[in-house]
Enzyme design. Structure first.
Site, PDB file in Angstrom:
ATOM      1  N   HIS B 279       0.834  -1.216   0.000  1.00 47.57           N
ATOM      2  CA  HIS B 279       0.000   0.000   0.000  1.00 47.57           C
ATOM      3  C   HIS B 279       0.870   1.268   0.000  1.00 47.57           C
ATOM      4  CE1 HIS B 279      -3.351  -2.617   0.222  1.00 47.57           C
ATOM      5  NE2 HIS B 279      -3.115  -3.006   1.456  1.00 47.57           N
ATOM      6  N   ASP B 330      -4.869  -8.370  -3.449  1.00 41.93           N
ATOM      7  CA  ASP B 330      -5.227  -8.043  -2.062  1.00 41.93           C
ATOM      8  C   ASP B 330      -6.548  -8.670  -1.623  1.00 41.93           C
ATOM      9  OD1 ASP B 330      -5.353  -6.914   0.444  1.00 41.93           O
ATOM     10  OD2 ASP B 330      -5.212  -4.839  -0.203  1.00 41.93           O
TER      11      ASP B 330
END
Lengths: 464, 464
Positions: B279, B330
């Site tokens: 991220h 993810d």
């Protein structure tokens, strides 16, 4: 070859394990073991309880694609390299103009047919075609001035998609009234020629083909011309217009017409439910309220608006104001209602840093809210009786594959969310338009023949 | 059933009409009529000129998926309804915790196998699995403390995907060192148990399986514990960590550790090319420069970061700084490198209102820039010799369908752009891992059997 919608589809009875019903004034919702009858003209004749069939048919009214420039399908993926460190919508438009110059009615037909087959496979059953490629490349009308329009009509007929053809009025090259540039010549009409084109095309209208009117944009249509054309249109004609896509355009409008585009339009035309405002990206709060009050539909094109770096539509404020909206594939860099709808929501999430923004009505499902919105405006924006499967409506529907892994253990309450927000496999298994099946097991029934003609056209278009 | 990567794939010679070659230090590019030989262990043995074959095989090294939580595949589409008008990452996490509580090794195996088959079909050939669902729901270790890890290893083996398993160290519930909550119990380890788990799993490493280390996040791993674990790792172990995903987390880190997460990490650990920062959404300029200088990879997850309302990674500044990056699926709400890559670029366009932002190297193609970036970090982030097809590398590749309409009239210069920026049909026709074909004509070779087990697992997981 699919028949044109409405041609002798034959009487049929359709059973669904789950049917998405949306009556006007009510939230859409799933109904268990429901079905409907279709008459020979491809309209819904009656609604039935279905026998529990054990099938895994999740049936949804076909989705409308509110904004399409068919020829741009041929340049999908060809404008994604840097021509200039300041690349923007405006440099993209230069590439698009060069490409547009290469089309003739045959290549337009082949490219549009490929596109419309892809739309059907993705779940769009109606397309609103915003069509401005009217004349020969040098700007002279073809022997048949409607030749390019007829190429699109013929592509729709060959693929079986329902069409709202919106010939575009394009008169000037900017808000200052400057003449069209060399490369814009093939888009242009005087008012008389334009009205004649609409009259000619209207003679060919049928249940699967509506002719509407498109004003390219405020910058391309002088105020007086706009009034004249609007006054001459049939009372029920759809009217589409590009509006407020680019900040530069908004600024020009303010400096020359004294107000931003939507504010100016609302003050200078009787904008009502016949109207579709395409993009409407850059709005003041008052404009958000004004569009919603007018009953007009906003056609949002999230994948194109992202690809072109336009910006994000103020969806949450517009929903709060009760505004009508739908989606369009526009430049065709993506042909998927799923990608349009989920990125419409994701854009809002990225800006607000919150989740589940587009929520209205019972259940709180984002997917259902988006589906309801996209269907609710379908009829007014397209001029066809679509977006629902009530008695009398066009029998256009898509069947989602209830046996797909995405639907494993599915409940009615999460089915739409799973369709819109889960994975990348296309869940659309079958597609019917006016009762005629045009997609079976995910493939358009003429997929290979259409692709072969598209391939030949692309080699022609890309030849040096 | 596919063999595990490297098991006796057999000697083969592969011919490509076009082969994407990327030597270290050079830009990747298409090579005409190129091919390669594969040895019995599934490694590239030699590179060849291929005989012009007239085939339409466009061969690209398989893409790595740098960040996956496999179990979340089961909840894709199930968290898209409003639970609270302030829905955010944090309310999503509550839903996720409730869901996580339902898994056991069997259901995890079935869900991961479905996911990994979908990844392979989409063009991912390696997955970095960030795995924290270690213990029974009540927090007690299973009889075999590695049971959940083995379920993932077994799912990878059954589907043929190359795996980097990253067991997660998760020790506290916040920066203040608070204990894990009831629902976090099954994620937790003391350092000794954690190191024992890594040791146990490392014994099973083989050419298709690497074991790395994941630190859940700075908030979940106290500073001293982080130092102790890092000191005990093998010198070549990949290290992954969630970092700076949420603004709340950044603020907590500043108030308790005196610096934002990336700044703190760079000052307190020897961050180098073994590291992957997942991220890294909210960064200062100095942090952008610092990560790039360190040689670490940023794992960007555009679809999840949009779905969760995280925000946008500062890609352009990071590319200018020479930073390494890749993508991950993810939370599995989308399983497609194409959607990740194009929306990575589109996010930048929406913010800057310009086009063609991610451009580096010759040709100015955004698609090629993105492909090069995603491949360049593959080896360092995964610990496998992947991301290229040079001699000695893992023979993992995907074959794009050169006969597809998206490629009609294609030139080498626009092929990657067309793949990434055009349409929604999956162009991946065949996929090989370690020389073994696992996807043929777009379908995983065990698709139906895997889907049947997934369906059974979903019914179990969703039962009341």
């Amino acid at each position: 070859m699919p028949r044109s919608p409405g041609e002798n589809a034959g009487m049929q009875t359709i059973d669904a394990a789950m049917l998405w019903t949306s009556r006007s004034g009510e939230d859409g919702a799933w109904q268990i073991d429901a079905g409907f009858d279709i008459d020979a003209a491809g309209r819904v004749r009656a609604q039935d309880r279905a026998q529990p069939s054990g099938s895994a048919n999740w049936i949804v009214p076909g989705l409308p694609n509110l904004h399409s420039h068919a020829f741009q399908r041929a340049m999908a993926g060809l404008a994604e390299h840097q021509t200039n460190p300041e690349d923007s919508f405006w440099t993209w438009r230069e590439t698009m103009y060069r490409f547009a110059a290469r089309f003739d009615p045959d290549t337009l037909h082949a490219v549009a047919a490929q596109l419309y087959a892809e739309m059907l496979e993705a779940g769009y059953t109606t397309v609103c075609e915003f069509h401005y490629l009217h004349h020969a490349p040098d700007g002279r009308p073809y022997a048949d001035p409607a030749a390019m329009s007829r190429a699109l009509i013929s592509a729709a007929r060959d693929t079986g998609i329902r069409l709202t053809l919106l010939p575009v009025l394009y008169m000037s090259g900017g808000f200052d009234g400057r003449a069209l540039s060399q490369r814009q010549q093939r888009f242009g009409h005087g008012i008389d020629d334009y009205m004649r084109l609409l009259d000619t095309l209207r003679r060919d209208e049928h249940d699967g083909l509506r002719i509407g009117c498109a004003l390219h944009s405020l910058r391309a249509v002088p105020a007086e011309a706009m009034r004249e054309v609007l006054a001459a249109l049939p009372a029920d004609s759809p009217v589409h217009i590009h509006i407020a896509e680019q900040i530069g355009e908004v600024q020009d409008c303010i400096s020359i017409r004294g107000a931003p585009p939507v504010e100016w339009l609302l003050a200078n035309a009787e904008v009502d439910a016949r109207w579709t405002l395409v993009h409407a990206t850059h709005l003041t709060d008052a404009e958000v309220q004004g569009i919603a009050r007018s009953g007009a539909t906003v056609a949002i094109c999230p994948t194109t608006e992202a690809n072109l770096g336009d910006g994000l539509f103020p969806l949450r404020a517009y929903l709060d104001a009760g505004g009508a909206w739908g989606v369009g594939s526009d430049s065709q860099i993506s042909v998927s209602p799923v990608e349009e709808l989920r990125w419409l929501e994701y854009g809002q999430r990225l800006v607000t840093r919150h989740r589940n923004i587009a929520v209205q009505g019972a259940g709180g499902s984002v997917g259902e809210t988006l589906l309801r919105g996209a269907l609710a405006s379908a009829a007014r924006a397209s001029g066809h009786d679509i977006g629902h499967l009530e008695v009398g409506a066009c029998a256009d529907w898509i069947t989602l594959d209830g046996d797909a892994p995405q639907f494993a253990g599915v409940h009615a309450a999460d089915a739409v969310d799973r369709w819109v927000f889960s994975g990348n496999r296309n869940l659309v298994r079958d597609v019917h338009v006016a009762g005629t099946r045009v997609v079976a097991d995910g493939r358009h029934c003429e997929r290979d023949a259409i692709a072969a003609r598209f391939r030949a056209a692309m080699h022609h278009l890309l030849a040096d």
